[in-house]
Design a protein around this motif. Structure first.
Motif, PDB file in Angstrom:
ATOM      1  N   SER A  63       1.854  -6.075  -0.227  1.00 11.82           N
ATOM      2  CA  SER A  63       2.656  -4.985  -1.230  1.00 11.82           C
ATOM      3  C   SER A  63       2.055  -5.004  -2.619  1.00 11.82           C
ATOM      4  O   SER A  63       2.325  -4.228  -3.388  1.00 11.82           O
ATOM      5  CB  SER A  63       4.038  -5.452  -1.092  1.00 11.82           C
ATOM      6  N   SER A  64       1.404  -6.308  -2.893  1.00 14.15           N
ATOM      7  CA  SER A  64       0.978  -6.569  -4.437  1.00 14.15           C
ATOM      8  C   SER A  64       1.955  -6.667  -5.271  1.00 14.15           C
ATOM      9  O   SER A  64       2.176  -5.960  -6.332  1.00 14.15           O
ATOM     10  CB  SER A  64      -0.168  -5.536  -4.709  1.00 14.15           C
ATOM     11  N   GLN A  65       3.194  -7.288  -4.783  1.00 16.46           N
ATOM     12  CA  GLN A  65       4.431  -7.479  -5.726  1.00 16.46           C
ATOM     13  C   GLN A  65       4.968  -8.914  -5.590  1.00 16.46           C
ATOM     14  O   GLN A  65       4.667  -9.504  -4.506  1.00 16.46           O
ATOM     15  CB  GLN A  65       5.532  -6.604  -5.142  1.00 16.46           C
ATOM     16  N   TRP A  66       5.512  -9.474  -6.983  1.00 19.49           N
ATOM     17  CA  TRP A  66       6.139 -10.599  -6.783  1.00 19.49           C
ATOM     18  C   TRP A  66       7.226 -10.532  -5.815  1.00 19.49           C
ATOM     19  O   TRP A  66       7.992  -9.657  -5.663  1.00 19.49           O
ATOM     20  CB  TRP A  66       6.565 -11.112  -8.132  1.00 19.49           C
ATOM     21  N   SER A  67       7.805 -11.753  -5.355  1.00 20.89           N
ATOM     22  CA  SER A  67       9.127 -11.830  -4.393  1.00 20.89           C
ATOM     23  C   SER A  67      10.128 -11.439  -5.241  1.00 20.89           C
ATOM     24  O   SER A  67      11.109 -10.771  -4.576  1.00 20.89           O
ATOM     25  CB  SER A  67       9.166 -13.367  -3.966  1.00 20.89           C
ATOM     26  N   ARG A  68      10.139 -11.633  -6.516  1.00 19.75           N
ATOM     27  CA  ARG A  68      11.527 -11.272  -7.419  1.00 19.75           C
ATOM     28  C   ARG A  68      11.458  -9.707  -7.429  1.00 19.75           C
ATOM     29  O   ARG A  68      12.528  -8.945  -7.653  1.00 19.75           O
ATOM     30  CB  ARG A  68      11.482 -11.693  -8.784  1.00 19.75           C
ATOM     31  N   THR A  69      10.382  -8.967  -7.033  1.00 14.39           N
ATOM     32  CA  THR A  69      10.347  -7.501  -7.162  1.00 14.39           C
ATOM     33  C   THR A  69      10.729  -7.058  -5.512  1.00 14.39           C
ATOM     34  O   THR A  69      11.418  -6.125  -5.548  1.00 14.39           O
ATOM     35  CB  THR A  69       8.840  -6.831  -7.572  1.00 14.39           C
ATOM     36  N   HIS A  70      10.022  -7.348  -4.648  1.00 12.91           N
ATOM     37  CA  HIS A  70      10.335  -6.912  -3.089  1.00 12.91           C
ATOM     38  C   HIS A  70      11.384  -7.489  -2.762  1.00 12.91           C
ATOM     39  O   HIS A  70      12.090  -7.037  -1.727  1.00 12.91           O
ATOM     40  CB  HIS A  70       9.024  -6.844  -2.506  1.00 12.91           C
ATOM     41  N   GLY A  71      11.949  -8.724  -3.324  1.00 17.51           N
ATOM     42  CA  GLY A  71      13.278  -9.019  -2.664  1.00 17.51           C
ATOM     43  C   GLY A  71      13.125 -10.063  -1.324  1.00 17.51           C
ATOM     44  O   GLY A  71      14.082 -10.523  -0.944  1.00 17.51           O
ATOM     45  N   HIS A  85       2.751  -0.120   0.726  1.00 12.07           N
ATOM     46  CA  HIS A  85       1.724  -1.267   0.876  1.00 12.07           C
ATOM     47  C   HIS A  85       0.445  -1.065   1.347  1.00 12.07           C
ATOM     48  O   HIS A  85      -0.023   0.042   1.491  1.00 12.07           O
ATOM     49  CB  HIS A  85       2.361  -2.488   2.167  1.00 12.07           C
ATOM     50  N   ALA A  86      -0.588  -1.893   1.439  1.00 10.26           N
ATOM     51  CA  ALA A  86      -2.082  -1.613   1.567  1.00 10.26           C
ATOM     52  C   ALA A  86      -2.165  -0.763   2.910  1.00 10.26           C
ATOM     53  O   ALA A  86      -2.952   0.073   2.864  1.00 10.26           O
ATOM     54  CB  ALA A  86      -2.823  -2.948   1.559  1.00 10.26           C
ATOM     55  N   VAL A 343      -6.126 -16.954 -10.600  1.00 12.77           N
ATOM     56  CA  VAL A 343      -5.922 -15.738  -9.765  1.00 12.77           C
ATOM     57  C   VAL A 343      -4.509 -15.913  -8.685  1.00 12.77           C
ATOM     58  O   VAL A 343      -4.295 -16.784  -8.427  1.00 12.77           O
ATOM     59  CB  VAL A 343      -7.165 -14.890  -9.191  1.00 12.77           C
ATOM     60  N   ASN A 344      -4.210 -14.765  -8.084  1.00 19.16           N
ATOM     61  CA  ASN A 344      -3.312 -14.748  -7.145  1.00 19.16           C
ATOM     62  C   ASN A 344      -3.410 -13.892  -5.998  1.00 19.16           C
ATOM     63  O   ASN A 344      -4.207 -13.139  -6.153  1.00 19.16           O
ATOM     64  CB  ASN A 344      -1.756 -14.457  -7.866  1.00 19.16           C
ATOM     65  N   LEU A 345      -2.698 -14.148  -4.884  1.00 20.06           N
ATOM     66  CA  LEU A 345      -2.795 -13.325  -3.791  1.00 20.06           C
ATOM     67  C   LEU A 345      -2.359 -12.069  -3.870  1.00 20.06           C
ATOM     68  O   LEU A 345      -3.100 -11.079  -3.147  1.00 20.06           O
ATOM     69  CB  LEU A 345      -1.874 -14.015  -2.383  1.00 20.06           C
ATOM     70  N   ILE A 346      -1.505 -11.715  -4.934  1.00 16.90           N
ATOM     71  CA  ILE A 346      -1.220 -10.275  -4.958  1.00 16.90           C
ATOM     72  C   ILE A 346      -2.245  -9.427  -5.655  1.00 16.90           C
ATOM     73  O   ILE A 346      -2.160  -8.457  -5.723  1.00 16.90           O
ATOM     74  CB  ILE A 346       0.191 -10.256  -5.855  1.00 16.90           C
ATOM     75  N   ASP A 347      -3.546 -10.076  -6.247  1.00 10.72           N
ATOM     76  CA  ASP A 347      -4.569  -9.723  -6.798  1.00 10.72           C
ATOM     77  C   ASP A 347      -5.554  -9.063  -5.686  1.00 10.72           C
ATOM     78  O   ASP A 347      -6.496  -8.293  -6.067  1.00 10.72           O
ATOM     79  CB  ASP A 347      -5.085 -10.458  -7.879  1.00 10.72           C
ATOM     80  N   ILE A 348      -5.390  -9.283  -4.410  1.00 12.05           N
ATOM     81  CA  ILE A 348      -6.419  -8.774  -3.466  1.00 12.05           C
ATOM     82  C   ILE A 348      -6.400  -7.537  -3.157  1.00 12.05           C
ATOM     83  O   ILE A 348      -7.546  -7.017  -3.338  1.00 12.05           O
ATOM     84  CB  ILE A 348      -6.220  -9.791  -2.160  1.00 12.05           C
ATOM     85  N   ALA A 360      -4.762   2.555  -6.937  1.00  9.31           N
ATOM     86  CA  ALA A 360      -3.860   1.423  -6.542  1.00  9.31           C
ATOM     87  C   ALA A 360      -2.554   2.285  -6.690  1.00  9.31           C
ATOM     88  O   ALA A 360      -2.482   2.973  -7.637  1.00  9.31           O
ATOM     89  CB  ALA A 360      -3.935   0.143  -7.174  1.00  9.31           C
ATOM     90  N   PRO A 361      -1.473   2.134  -5.813  1.00 15.98           N
ATOM     91  CA  PRO A 361      -0.246   2.535  -6.122  1.00 15.98           C
ATOM     92  C   PRO A 361       0.328   2.242  -7.341  1.00 15.98           C
ATOM     93  O   PRO A 361       0.118   0.915  -7.761  1.00 15.98           O
ATOM     94  CB  PRO A 361       0.614   2.206  -4.838  1.00 15.98           C
ATOM     95  N   ARG A 362       1.398   2.847  -8.062  1.00 17.08           N
ATOM     96  CA  ARG A 362       1.990   2.407  -9.251  1.00 17.08           C
ATOM     97  C   ARG A 362       2.867   0.915  -9.107  1.00 17.08           C
ATOM     98  O   ARG A 362       3.071   0.349 -10.154  1.00 17.08           O
ATOM     99  CB  ARG A 362       2.619   3.502 -10.090  1.00 17.08           C
ATOM    100  N   SER A 363       3.277   1.051  -7.867  1.00 16.47           N
ATOM    101  CA  SER A 363       4.279  -0.067  -7.589  1.00 16.47           C
ATOM    102  C   SER A 363       3.607  -1.497  -7.462  1.00 16.47           C
ATOM    103  O   SER A 363       4.246  -2.446  -7.538  1.00 16.47           O
ATOM    104  CB  SER A 363       4.808   0.140  -6.162  1.00 16.47           C
TER     105      SER A 363
END
Length: 463
Positions: A63-71, A85-86, A343-348, A360-363
């Motif tokens: 999803s390229s989102q932090w846990s605090r965002t996707h929950g 998501h991708a 870097v972070n996995l959400i950057d892939i 890329a989606p705005r989310s």
């Protein structure tokens, strides 16, 4: 001329720390497949998992989102319905999509329908209630079940030590299946001549620590130098770490069993690495290598003996959060380069979409990676753990029937996954961990203490 847009092949290992490969400095686990990727692409030396737990990390990656965002903060969750998501993005763009291996992310029917081929398998074998769809395994069901029999009833050498070396058919194990089935699917994709996006997801080297003898024989346990264990009486250790030492510590195990466990974990990595080599060979044989972006990563790490522990838990040592990340596309990105920025996995996913020319989606909260794109390096990255449940203390283990070892780890798992609200920030030079529900913060000076043995959060020099 390379295909436009290029294909995507994301190869993921489960619970593989970066230093499990010689590409990241391991002295005895030589991985020529990852070396090939390194020579034909970019190695990220400080790639961090956004959450050192399987499902939250996988949801964050795709999803390229932090846990605090996707929950999603525990392994009982899944990709939230309707997330852009991708694979939803690739499906909408007309790509052929596949998931071969461990899922532990896409649980809802609408998401699973986005895969033209889906062949799921877990740590203990296939789930008869979740059969392949759109493609078939390379082995019969009875052979798969036989190859995973030991994993469903593992021997245990000590309270926190369990490993096995077996003589099963390697082709019917999860690693063998994922490799052979992926190659067969790539052969089909070559004939279809349509762009594809595939997730090749190895369940190993996650527990159970079991490997066929052929790979076990490639590592001499006697050559392994046992890492120094943490001292539970250390006043600078947070309670969360002391709890893990009770549950996952190997202090009561014979040294030869600890060495055998560490060797088994790394032999599992070498088995996967052979699969990576074979997949690269297939891409070249099929004439698709220059048309395909290949990514290798893991969702999070494993102690595998470091700090005197095995398995994983809710702490932020590099053994838990620093993962391998290699990206190779000889026709489109630099070769033989290393990137040291965090870097972070959400950057892939934003990186892959950028390379494919897809918006890329705005989310999505990740940013395209440096070196493989024109983006500037970041100075810090993050990870998190916990859902706000009451903090667990060592005293909370005492009422358990067995308050130490793997049985206690299993009995306390759901509480431990949810307790606290931990945050980590890591720069090239420092790592800071805080939990408003915890007892102690942690600060490590990675320049002077790269093994993270000295918590200096309370030291006046670091105020």
């Amino acid at each position: 001329m390379p295909l436009t847009p290029p294909n995507v092949l994301v190869i993921m290992a489960d619970q593989m720390k970066a230093t499990a490969s010689h590409v990241y400095g391991n002295p005895y686990c030589v991985t020529p497949g990852l070396e090939r990727l390194a020579e034909s692409g970019v190695v990220f030396d400080a790639a961090i998992s956004p959450h050192p737990l399987c499902v939250p990390a996988r949801v964050s990656l795709w999803s390229s989102q932090w846990s605090r965002t996707h929950g999603v903060r525990g392994n009982q969750g899944a990709m939230p319905p309707g997330t852009q998501h991708a694979f939803r993005t690739w499906h909408e763009a007309g790509f052929q999509t596949a998931l071969i291996g461990k899922d532990h992310c896409f649980a809802h029917a609408a998401d699973r329908a986005l895969f033209n081929a889906r062949c799921p398998i877990g740590h203990e074998g296939r789930d008869p209630h979740d059969p392949p769809r759109g493609f078939s395994w390379s082995q019969a069901d009875d052979a798969i079940d036989a190859a995973h029999a030991t994993r469903r009833s593992m021997p245990q050498q000590a309270a926190s030590v369990s490993y096995a070396i077996t003589d099963v058919d390697p082709a019917a194990t999860s690693t063998g299946l994922v490799t052979d089935t992926s190659i067969a699917w790539l052969e089909q994709a070559a004939h279809q001549r349509a762009p594809f996006a595939a997730w090749i997801s190895y369940p190993d080297p996650h527990t159970p620590y079991e490997v066929p003898r052929r790979w076990a024989d490639t590592i001499d346990p006697a050559s392994i130098e046992l890492p120094e264990a943490l001292d539970p009486s250390d006043a600078t250790l947070p309670e969360r770490t002391k709890v893990l030492l009770d549950l996952l510590g190997t202090s009561d195990a014979p040294a030869h069993d600890v060495r055998n466990l560490i060797a088994t974990y790394h032999a599992m990595v070498k088995f996967i690495d052979e699969g990576v080599e074979r997949i690269l060979d297939a891409l070249e044989r099929l004439g698709m290598r220059n048309d395909t972006i290949v990514v290798f990563c893991s969702d999070h790490g494993d102690f595998a003996g470091e700090y005197g522990m095995t398995r994983k838990g809710g702490v932020f040592y590099d053994a838990m959060v620093r993962v391998p990340l290699l990206i190779s596309w000889p026709a489109g990105i630099p070769c033989g380069r290393r990137e040291s920025a965090p870097v972070n996995l959400i950057d892939i996913v934003p990186t892959l979409l950028r390379l494919q020319g897809i918006q890329a989606p705005r989310s999505m909260q990740g940013r395209p990676l440096p070196t493989v794109t024109t983006e500037e390096p970041a100075t810090a990255t993050f990870s998190e753990y916990g859902a706000g449940a009451r903090r667990m203390a060592r005293a909370d283990l005492e009422p358990l029937a067995s308050p130490r070892g793997l049985s206690a780890a299993k009995a306390s798992l759901l509480w431990r996954e949810g307790e606290g609200r931990r945050r980590m920030v890591r720069t090239h030079e420092h790592k800071f961990v805080t939990d408003p529900m915890g007892d102690l913060d942690e600060l490590y000076d990675l320049r002077l203490d790269p093994s993270e043995r000295r918590n200096v959060a309370g030291h006046p020099a670091y105020a």
